[in-house]
Design a protein around this motif. Structure first.
Motif, PDB file in Angstrom:
ATOM      1  N   SER A 101      40.260  41.823  30.675  1.00 43.91           N
ATOM      2  CA  SER A 101      41.446  42.349  31.357  1.00 43.91           C
ATOM      3  C   SER A 101      41.131  42.633  32.835  1.00 43.91           C
ATOM      4  O   SER A 101      41.932  42.307  33.718  1.00 43.91           O
ATOM      5  CB  SER A 101      41.940  43.622  30.669  1.00 43.91           C
ATOM      6  N   VAL A 102      39.970  43.233  33.094  1.00 42.87           N
ATOM      7  CA  VAL A 102      39.598  43.519  34.494  1.00 42.87           C
ATOM      8  C   VAL A 102      39.465  42.202  35.256  1.00 42.87           C
ATOM      9  O   VAL A 102      39.956  42.059  36.376  1.00 42.87           O
ATOM     10  CB  VAL A 102      38.288  44.344  34.572  1.00 42.87           C
ATOM     11  N   ARG A 103      38.841  41.211  34.629  1.00 41.49           N
ATOM     12  CA  ARG A 103      38.651  39.911  35.298  1.00 41.49           C
ATOM     13  C   ARG A 103      40.006  39.304  35.666  1.00 41.49           C
ATOM     14  O   ARG A 103      40.186  38.786  36.766  1.00 41.49           O
ATOM     15  CB  ARG A 103      37.864  38.980  34.375  1.00 41.49           C
ATOM     16  N   LEU A 104      40.972  39.416  34.777  1.00 40.69           N
ATOM     17  CA  LEU A 104      42.306  38.869  35.060  1.00 40.69           C
ATOM     18  C   LEU A 104      42.978  39.648  36.201  1.00 40.69           C
ATOM     19  O   LEU A 104      43.692  39.075  37.026  1.00 40.69           O
ATOM     20  CB  LEU A 104      43.169  38.895  33.793  1.00 40.69           C
ATOM     21  N   GLY A 105      42.734  40.950  36.261  1.00 40.45           N
ATOM     22  CA  GLY A 105      43.265  41.754  37.373  1.00 40.45           C
ATOM     23  C   GLY A 105      42.634  41.357  38.692  1.00 40.45           C
ATOM     24  O   GLY A 105      43.319  41.214  39.713  1.00 40.45           O
ATOM     25  N   LEU A 106      41.324  41.124  38.677  1.00 42.13           N
ATOM     26  CA  LEU A 106      40.613  40.748  39.906  1.00 42.13           C
ATOM     27  C   LEU A 106      41.113  39.397  40.430  1.00 42.13           C
ATOM     28  O   LEU A 106      41.202  39.179  41.642  1.00 42.13           O
ATOM     29  CB  LEU A 106      39.098  40.659  39.655  1.00 42.13           C
ATOM     30  N   ALA A 107      41.448  38.498  39.491  1.00 40.91           N
ATOM     31  CA  ALA A 107      41.905  37.162  39.893  1.00 40.91           C
ATOM     32  C   ALA A 107      43.232  37.222  40.644  1.00 40.91           C
ATOM     33  O   ALA A 107      43.583  36.279  41.354  1.00 40.91           O
ATOM     34  CB  ALA A 107      42.042  36.275  38.652  1.00 40.91           C
ATOM     35  N   ALA A 108      43.958  38.325  40.518  1.00 39.46           N
ATOM     36  CA  ALA A 108      45.281  38.435  41.160  1.00 39.46           C
ATOM     37  C   ALA A 108      45.203  39.075  42.549  1.00 39.46           C
ATOM     38  O   ALA A 108      46.228  39.222  43.217  1.00 39.46           O
ATOM     39  CB  ALA A 108      46.204  39.273  40.264  1.00 39.46           C
ATOM     40  N   LEU A 109      43.985  39.446  42.999  1.00 39.23           N
ATOM     41  CA  LEU A 109      43.879  40.157  44.284  1.00 39.23           C
ATOM     42  C   LEU A 109      44.081  39.224  45.472  1.00 39.23           C
ATOM     43  O   LEU A 109      43.493  38.140  45.514  1.00 39.23           O
ATOM     44  CB  LEU A 109      42.497  40.810  44.417  1.00 39.23           C
ATOM     45  N   PRO A 110      44.871  39.640  46.476  1.00 41.55           N
ATOM     46  CA  PRO A 110      44.971  38.834  47.696  1.00 41.55           C
ATOM     47  C   PRO A 110      43.670  38.880  48.503  1.00 41.55           C
ATOM     48  O   PRO A 110      42.844  39.763  48.315  1.00 41.55           O
ATOM     49  CB  PRO A 110      46.125  39.495  48.467  1.00 41.55           C
ATOM     50  N   GLU A 111      43.526  37.905  49.429  1.00 39.66           N
ATOM     51  CA  GLU A 111      42.293  37.734  50.198  1.00 39.66           C
ATOM     52  C   GLU A 111      41.886  38.951  51.018  1.00 39.66           C
ATOM     53  O   GLU A 111      40.708  39.213  51.214  1.00 39.66           O
ATOM     54  CB  GLU A 111      42.454  36.540  51.164  1.00 39.66           C
ATOM     55  N   ASP A 112      42.887  39.694  51.541  1.00 39.84           N
ATOM     56  CA  ASP A 112      42.537  40.745  52.506  1.00 39.84           C
ATOM     57  C   ASP A 112      42.064  42.043  51.860  1.00 39.84           C
ATOM     58  O   ASP A 112      41.865  43.036  52.545  1.00 39.84           O
ATOM     59  CB  ASP A 112      43.739  41.038  53.425  1.00 39.84           C
ATOM     60  N   ILE A 113      41.864  42.040  50.555  1.00 37.88           N
ATOM     61  CA  ILE A 113      41.353  43.245  49.883  1.00 37.88           C
ATOM     62  C   ILE A 113      39.823  43.231  49.935  1.00 37.88           C
ATOM     63  O   ILE A 113      39.192  42.292  49.461  1.00 37.88           O
ATOM     64  CB  ILE A 113      41.839  43.301  48.406  1.00 37.88           C
ATOM     65  N   GLY A 114      39.247  44.306  50.493  1.00 38.99           N
ATOM     66  CA  GLY A 114      37.785  44.366  50.614  1.00 38.99           C
ATOM     67  C   GLY A 114      37.139  45.343  49.648  1.00 38.99           C
ATOM     68  O   GLY A 114      35.952  45.252  49.360  1.00 38.99           O
ATOM     69  N   VAL A 115      37.935  46.299  49.171  1.00 37.07           N
ATOM     70  CA  VAL A 115      37.411  47.339  48.281  1.00 37.07           C
ATOM     71  C   VAL A 115      38.260  47.358  47.013  1.00 37.07           C
ATOM     72  O   VAL A 115      39.492  47.289  47.086  1.00 37.07           O
ATOM     73  CB  VAL A 115      37.484  48.725  48.972  1.00 37.07           C
ATOM     74  N   VAL A 116      37.605  47.425  45.861  1.00 38.16           N
ATOM     75  CA  VAL A 116      38.346  47.444  44.592  1.00 38.16           C
ATOM     76  C   VAL A 116      37.969  48.698  43.805  1.00 38.16           C
ATOM     77  O   VAL A 116      36.781  49.005  43.628  1.00 38.16           O
ATOM     78  CB  VAL A 116      38.025  46.199  43.728  1.00 38.16           C
ATOM     79  N   LEU A 117      38.992  49.419  43.353  1.00 33.80           N
ATOM     80  CA  LEU A 117      38.776  50.567  42.474  1.00 33.80           C
ATOM     81  C   LEU A 117      39.277  50.155  41.099  1.00 33.80           C
ATOM     82  O   LEU A 117      40.433  49.731  40.962  1.00 33.80           O
ATOM     83  CB  LEU A 117      39.578  51.777  42.953  1.00 33.80           C
ATOM     84  N   VAL A 118      38.426  50.228  40.095  1.00 33.15           N
ATOM     85  CA  VAL A 118      38.866  49.892  38.733  1.00 33.15           C
ATOM     86  C   VAL A 118      39.076  51.203  37.988  1.00 33.15           C
ATOM     87  O   VAL A 118      38.153  52.029  37.890  1.00 33.15           O
ATOM     88  CB  VAL A 118      37.831  49.010  38.005  1.00 33.15           C
ATOM     89  N   HIS A 119      40.294  51.392  37.516  1.00 34.80           N
ATOM     90  CA  HIS A 119      40.636  52.692  36.908  1.00 34.80           C
ATOM     91  C   HIS A 119      41.311  52.513  35.553  1.00 34.80           C
ATOM     92  O   HIS A 119      42.329  51.817  35.448  1.00 34.80           O
ATOM     93  CB  HIS A 119      41.570  53.468  37.841  1.00 34.80           C
ATOM     94  N   ASP A 120      40.776  53.163  34.521  1.00 39.43           N
ATOM     95  CA  ASP A 120      41.376  53.081  33.181  1.00 39.43           C
ATOM     96  C   ASP A 120      42.735  53.765  33.152  1.00 39.43           C
ATOM     97  O   ASP A 120      42.856  54.936  33.549  1.00 39.43           O
ATOM     98  CB  ASP A 120      40.483  53.798  32.159  1.00 39.43           C
ATOM     99  N   ALA A 121      43.732  53.065  32.601  1.00 42.49           N
ATOM    100  CA  ALA A 121      45.047  53.686  32.394  1.00 42.49           C
ATOM    101  C   ALA A 121      44.903  54.909  31.494  1.00 42.49           C
ATOM    102  O   ALA A 121      45.722  55.823  31.540  1.00 42.49           O
ATOM    103  CB  ALA A 121      45.992  52.677  31.753  1.00 42.49           C
ATOM    104  N   ALA A 122      43.843  54.916  30.696  1.00 41.07           N
ATOM    105  CA  ALA A 122      43.628  56.007  29.751  1.00 41.07           C
ATOM    106  C   ALA A 122      43.090  57.275  30.423  1.00 41.07           C
ATOM    107  O   ALA A 122      42.780  58.248  29.742  1.00 41.07           O
ATOM    108  CB  ALA A 122      42.662  55.537  28.669  1.00 41.07           C
ATOM    109  N   ARG A 123      42.954  57.255  31.769  1.00 44.30           N
ATOM    110  CA  ARG A 123      42.546  58.471  32.505  1.00 44.30           C
ATOM    111  C   ARG A 123      43.685  58.827  33.465  1.00 44.30           C
ATOM    112  O   ARG A 123      43.559  58.670  34.683  1.00 44.30           O
ATOM    113  CB  ARG A 123      41.239  58.225  33.269  1.00 44.30           C
ATOM    114  N   PRO A 124      44.808  59.299  32.892  1.00 48.20           N
ATOM    115  CA  PRO A 124      46.023  59.443  33.703  1.00 48.20           C
ATOM    116  C   PRO A 124      45.993  60.599  34.688  1.00 48.20           C
ATOM    117  O   PRO A 124      46.788  60.618  35.625  1.00 48.20           O
ATOM    118  CB  PRO A 124      47.109  59.691  32.644  1.00 48.20           C
TER     119      PRO A 124
END
Ligand code: C5P
Length: 253
Positions: A101-124
């Motif tokens: 799921s994270v890999r599929l999210g990363l594949a959708a990022l536009p080019e100009d994003i330099g920093v990625v925060l991965v956050h579980d929906a389960a930590r609301p």
């Protein structure tokens, strides 16, 4: 003297995106809708998680990774609760494991994003200060940053999980003072995180920093927050409701 003002190129601010894996079923929470869609204070858990990330100063884009059958539902849910105008949001379909799921999210990022925060929906209920601290540590040059807390329980290691209810032989007791329980958002330099996912040899990672560690890249911990706990079991839901109720009384959250 020249009347031409020299052109000084400002360093471009590093845009950050939050990727929120939300495609898990949450079976440990009991029967019902996928975990991210269960209500907390009357609002789906996922909406709380998206808000928590969109409130952070650094975040310009939120990518939600939804259960594949619920992409349309999640899109309309997020449209009902729009983020601040400066923040874009995107919904993509998730996979069979968190890592996928994270890999599929990363594949959708536009080019100009330099920093990625991965956050579980389960930590609301992660506080915005924790999100800001992680993002600013990455912007200051750390390739991988993880919020963490000391553990309160003593932890035992076993050789392999036994059948449910059966005794399990203990093989070690790691020194508790040297253990930390990690939370999300985990923050990464984009190229580092993509390389770590590309290098992964199995699909079993329960966090993204673990993949970065396996590449030999340094991961650092920053203080986590007790309200960034993961909602996994029914008791966690009760606690989350109580935290939310207290916030609503104290700061009109
Ligand atoms: O299962 P676990 O509690 O570790 O899940 C952590 C996060 O990963 C949850 O927000 C869950 O929705 C997400 N997840 C996912 N795709 C999966 C499994 C879990 O996005 N296939």
């Amino acid at each position: 003297m020249s009347d031409v003002t020299p052109f000084i190129e400002e360093p471009r601010p590093t845009r950050a995106a939050a990727v929120i894996p939300a495609a898990g079923l949450g079976l440990r929470l009991g029967p019902g809708a996928p975990k991210a869609l269960r209500p907390l204070g009357g609002t789906p858990m996922l909406v709380h998680a998206v808000r928590a990330m969109a409130r952070a100063r650094a975040v310009a884009l939120v990518v939600v990774v939804a259960p594949p059958e619920q992409v349309t539902l999640v899109r309309s849910l997020l449209d009902e609760h729009p983020p601040p105008p400066a923040v874009d949001q995107l919904v993509v379909a998730g996979g069979a494991t968190r890592q996928e799921s994270v890999r599929l999210g990363l594949a959708a990022l536009p080019e100009d994003i330099g920093v990625v925060l991965v956050h579980d929906a389960a930590r609301p209920l992660v506080p915005v200060e924790t999100v800001d601290a992680v993002a600013s540590a990455v912007r200051s040059g750390a390739p991988a940053v993880v919020p963490a807390l000391p553990v309160t329980d003593t932890v035992k290691a076993i050789a392999k999980p036994g059948a449910p209810g059966e005794p399990e032989p203990v093989v070690a007791t790691p020194e508790r003072a040297l253990l930390r329980a990690v939370q999300t958002p985990q923050g990464f330099d984009r190229a580092t995180l993509l390389a770590a996912h590309d290098a992964a040899t199995s699909d079993l990672a329960t966090d993204d920093a673990g993949l970065v560690e396996r590449m030999g890249v340094e991961v650092v911990l920053v203080p986590g927050h007790e309200e960034a706990f993961k909602v996994t079991r029914p008791l966690d839901l009760l606690l989350a409701e109580a935290v939310l109720a207290r916030r609503r009384i104290n700061d009109g959250y």
